[in-house]
Scaffold this motif. Structure first.
Motif, PDB file in Angstrom:
ATOM      1  N   CYS A 292       9.253  13.577  14.892  1.00 37.84           N
ATOM      2  CA  CYS A 292       7.953  14.081  15.332  1.00 37.84           C
ATOM      3  C   CYS A 292       7.997  14.695  16.725  1.00 37.84           C
ATOM      4  N   LEU A 293       8.906  14.207  17.563  1.00 40.76           N
ATOM      5  CA  LEU A 293       8.948  14.695  18.939  1.00 40.76           C
ATOM      6  C   LEU A 293       9.985  15.784  19.156  1.00 40.76           C
ATOM      7  N   THR A 294      10.905  15.966  18.223  1.00 34.78           N
ATOM      8  CA  THR A 294      11.943  16.985  18.410  1.00 34.78           C
ATOM      9  C   THR A 294      11.941  18.047  17.331  1.00 34.78           C
ATOM     10  N   GLN A 295      11.504  17.712  16.140  1.00 37.41           N
ATOM     11  CA  GLN A 295      11.562  18.656  15.030  1.00 37.41           C
ATOM     12  C   GLN A 295      10.376  19.612  15.074  1.00 37.41           C
ATOM     13  N   LEU A 296      10.664  20.902  14.859  1.00 33.44           N
ATOM     14  CA  LEU A 296       9.624  21.913  14.798  1.00 33.44           C
ATOM     15  C   LEU A 296       9.400  22.327  13.352  1.00 33.44           C
ATOM     16  N   TYR A 297       8.162  22.407  12.972  1.00 32.86           N
ATOM     17  CA  TYR A 297       7.818  22.819  11.620  1.00 32.86           C
ATOM     18  C   TYR A 297       7.477  24.305  11.588  1.00 32.86           C
ATOM     19  N   LYS A 298       7.279  24.862  10.416  1.00 27.62           N
ATOM     20  CA  LYS A 298       7.042  26.292  10.252  1.00 27.62           C
ATOM     21  C   LYS A 298       5.883  26.761  11.111  1.00 27.62           C
ATOM     22  N   GLN A 299       4.795  25.991  11.129  1.00 32.29           N
ATOM     23  CA  GLN A 299       3.636  26.402  11.904  1.00 32.29           C
ATOM     24  C   GLN A 299       3.926  26.393  13.402  1.00 32.29           C
ATOM     25  N   ASP A 300       4.853  25.493  13.815  1.00 33.16           N
ATOM     26  CA  ASP A 300       5.240  25.472  15.224  1.00 33.16           C
ATOM     27  C   ASP A 300       5.979  26.748  15.603  1.00 33.16           C
ATOM     28  N   TYR A 301       6.882  27.215  14.726  1.00 32.58           N
ATOM     29  CA  TYR A 301       7.606  28.453  14.998  1.00 32.58           C
ATOM     30  C   TYR A 301       6.652  29.644  15.041  1.00 32.58           C
TER      31      TYR A 301
ATOM     32  N   ASN B 147       0.847  -1.190   0.000  1.00 30.48           N
ATOM     33  CA  ASN B 147       0.000   0.000   0.000  1.00 30.48           C
ATOM     34  C   ASN B 147       0.884   1.241   0.000  1.00 30.48           C
ATOM     35  N   LEU B 148       0.309   2.378  -0.328  1.00 27.02           N
ATOM     36  CA  LEU B 148       1.076   3.615  -0.434  1.00 27.02           C
ATOM     37  C   LEU B 148       1.044   4.378   0.896  1.00 27.02           C
ATOM     38  N   TRP B 149       1.578   3.759   1.941  1.00 25.44           N
ATOM     39  CA  TRP B 149       1.484   4.324   3.284  1.00 25.44           C
ATOM     40  C   TRP B 149       2.225   5.654   3.390  1.00 25.44           C
ATOM     41  N   HIS B 150       1.547   6.635   3.988  1.00 25.28           N
ATOM     42  CA  HIS B 150       2.144   7.954   4.218  1.00 25.28           C
ATOM     43  C   HIS B 150       2.639   8.001   5.662  1.00 25.28           C
ATOM     44  N   CYS B 151       3.943   7.843   5.831  1.00 23.21           N
ATOM     45  CA  CYS B 151       4.530   7.706   7.173  1.00 23.21           C
ATOM     46  C   CYS B 151       4.871   9.079   7.759  1.00 23.21           C
ATOM     47  N   ASN B 152       3.857   9.811   8.166  1.00 23.37           N
ATOM     48  CA  ASN B 152       4.064  11.085   8.835  1.00 23.37           C
ATOM     49  C   ASN B 152       3.787  10.932  10.326  1.00 23.37           C
ATOM     50  N   CYS B 153       3.787  12.042  11.040  1.00 26.69           N
ATOM     51  CA  CYS B 153       3.601  11.976  12.497  1.00 26.69           C
ATOM     52  C   CYS B 153       2.230  11.429  12.884  1.00 26.69           C
ATOM     53  N   SER B 154       1.224  11.638  12.041  1.00 23.90           N
ATOM     54  CA  SER B 154      -0.118  11.128  12.333  1.00 23.90           C
ATOM     55  C   SER B 154      -0.165   9.606  12.271  1.00 23.90           C
ATOM     56  N   PHE B 155       0.777   9.011  11.550  1.00 24.12           N
ATOM     57  CA  PHE B 155       0.802   7.554  11.391  1.00 24.12           C
ATOM     58  C   PHE B 155       1.707   6.876  12.412  1.00 24.12           C
ATOM     59  N   LEU B 156       2.391   7.669  13.227  1.00 23.02           N
ATOM     60  CA  LEU B 156       3.329   7.114  14.205  1.00 23.02           C
ATOM     61  C   LEU B 156       2.636   6.199  15.205  1.00 23.02           C
TER      62      LEU B 156
ATOM     63  N   HIS C  18       9.839   8.866  15.612  1.00 24.96           N
ATOM     64  CA  HIS C  18       9.852   9.334  17.003  1.00 24.96           C
ATOM     65  C   HIS C  18      10.755  10.555  17.126  1.00 24.96           C
ATOM     66  N   PHE C  19      11.927  10.481  16.527  1.00 26.49           N
ATOM     67  CA  PHE C  19      12.883  11.582  16.626  1.00 26.49           C
ATOM     68  C   PHE C  19      12.361  12.834  15.922  1.00 26.49           C
TER      69      PHE C  19
ATOM     70  N   PRO D 193       7.958  -1.070  10.651  1.00 22.07           N
ATOM     71  CA  PRO D 193       8.440  -1.012  12.039  1.00 22.07           C
ATOM     72  C   PRO D 193       9.793  -0.313  12.169  1.00 22.07           C
ATOM     73  N   ALA D 194      10.645  -0.466  11.159  1.00 20.64           N
ATOM     74  CA  ALA D 194      11.993   0.100  11.239  1.00 20.64           C
ATOM     75  C   ALA D 194      11.976   1.621  11.225  1.00 20.64           C
ATOM     76  N   VAL D 195      10.941   2.206  10.692  1.00 23.47           N
ATOM     77  CA  VAL D 195      10.880   3.656  10.573  1.00 23.47           C
ATOM     78  C   VAL D 195      10.378   4.316  11.856  1.00 23.47           C
ATOM     79  N   GLU D 196       9.965   3.495  12.829  1.00 28.03           N
ATOM     80  CA  GLU D 196       9.401   4.044  14.068  1.00 28.03           C
ATOM     81  C   GLU D 196      10.385   4.967  14.784  1.00 28.03           C
ATOM     82  N   VAL D 197      11.660   4.554  14.894  1.00 31.53           N
ATOM     83  CA  VAL D 197      12.658   5.359  15.601  1.00 31.53           C
ATOM     84  C   VAL D 197      12.840   6.711  14.931  1.00 31.53           C
TER      85      VAL D 197
END
Length: 292
Positions: free
Chosen positions: A237-246, A185-194, A234-235, A227-231
């Motif tokens: 999604c939990l540490t990176q700030l996006y433009k809207q966050d700034y 499937n064409l899984w979109h692995c963004n923070c919402s899918f974590l 995590h890094f 499963p391998a992309v989980e780490v």
């Protein structure tokens, strides 16, 4: 003793009984029937077959051109437990289709043209154990509550569809789920899918063809196993700030600064006012003392 050439009375009864039985046993045109089973595989049927025996338990309609399943005709098959409609032309018009076949245990809708699965699609199949909706390339949405009533569901296959996202609660709340197909499937692995990926690593569910359960987007994670992309997620999604966050942090900082400045200004005005009032009061007391 019966006259020569005439059947015995017992034979007449037997032949009559056989005739009645043959009239009771019907079989759809171009289909084969045996005890409690109707098989119409590869007969180029354009419509749901008529004259299906009402006591049918197993109905096989594989490899035809059926685009619609009539709910009324299906409801007559109240004892149906096995239905295979794979390799047909069924679309998204399946809501409330299975309302009358509540005993259904096995349902195969793979290799069709399904576009979405809603709560109303399978909500009446309370006994469903196996559901195959794989190889539906136009299937792009499985609603969060799609399988809420299918608590006996043990085998679910959504491989090779157009899905890019699946809400965790959709499968996590199935207490008997043991087999979940997710490959290709064409899984979109963004923070919402974590959250879903984390559930995959912690659950006891078996994921067949796990090597092909990979991310399709974003580009930096493409072809990485789920499963391998989980780490990495995590890094990021939990540490990176996006433009809207700034932007949000800047707004919060400005509001705090403005609130502090306003508070200090009001406090200063209050202090000056109080001091002026106190000085005026002291002068009045001195004048009163001199007059006395």
């Amino acid at each position: 003793m019966s006259p020569p050439g005439r059947p015995r009375p017992l034979s007449l009864v037997f032949l009559f009984g056989m005739g009645m039985a043959s009239e009771r046993i019907s079989c759809p045109s171009r289909c084969s029937c045996q005890y409690l089973e109707v098989n119409c595989t590869g007969q180029q049927l354009l419509e749901f077959p008529a004259d299906i025996p009402l006591d049918t338990r197993q109905l096989i309609l594989v490899a035809n051109n059926i685009s619609y399943l009539p709910a009324v005709e299906l409801s007559f098959l109240a004892d149906l437990v096995y239905l295979d409609c794979s390799k047909n032309l069924l679309g998204d018009d399946l809501d409330f289709t299975f309302i009358g076949v509540t005993k259904l245990v096995y349902l195969d809708l793979s290799f069709n043209n399904l576009t979405q699965v809603t709560f109303s699609t399978f909500s009446h199949l309370l006994s469903l154990v196996v559901l195959k909706i794989s190889d539906n390339p136009n299937l792009v949405a499985v609603r969060k509550d799609a399988f809420t009533n299918n608590t006996w569901l043990r085998h679910l296959d959504v491989s090779r569809t157009g899905l890019t996202f699946l809400d965790t609660s959709t499968v996590r709340d199935l207490p008997n789920l043991r087999f979940l197909g997710l490959s290709d499937n064409l899984w979109h692995c963004n923070c919402s899918f974590l959250d879903f990926i984390t559930w995959m690593t912690e659950s006891n569910v078996h994921f067949p063809d796990a090597d092909n359960i990979t991310c399709y987007t974003p580009e930096r994670l493409r072809a990485l196993r789920m499963p391998a992309v989980e780490v990495q997620l995590h890094f990021s999604c939990l540490t990176q700030l996006y433009k809207q966050d700034y932007v949000f942090l800047c707004l919060v900082g400005f509001c705090i600064f403005l609130a502090g400045t306003t508070t200090a200004w009001l406090a200063g005005i209050c202090a000056v006012t109080y001091e002026a009032h106190a000085s005026k009061g002291g002068e009045e007391e001195e004048e009163e003392g001199e007059t006395a």
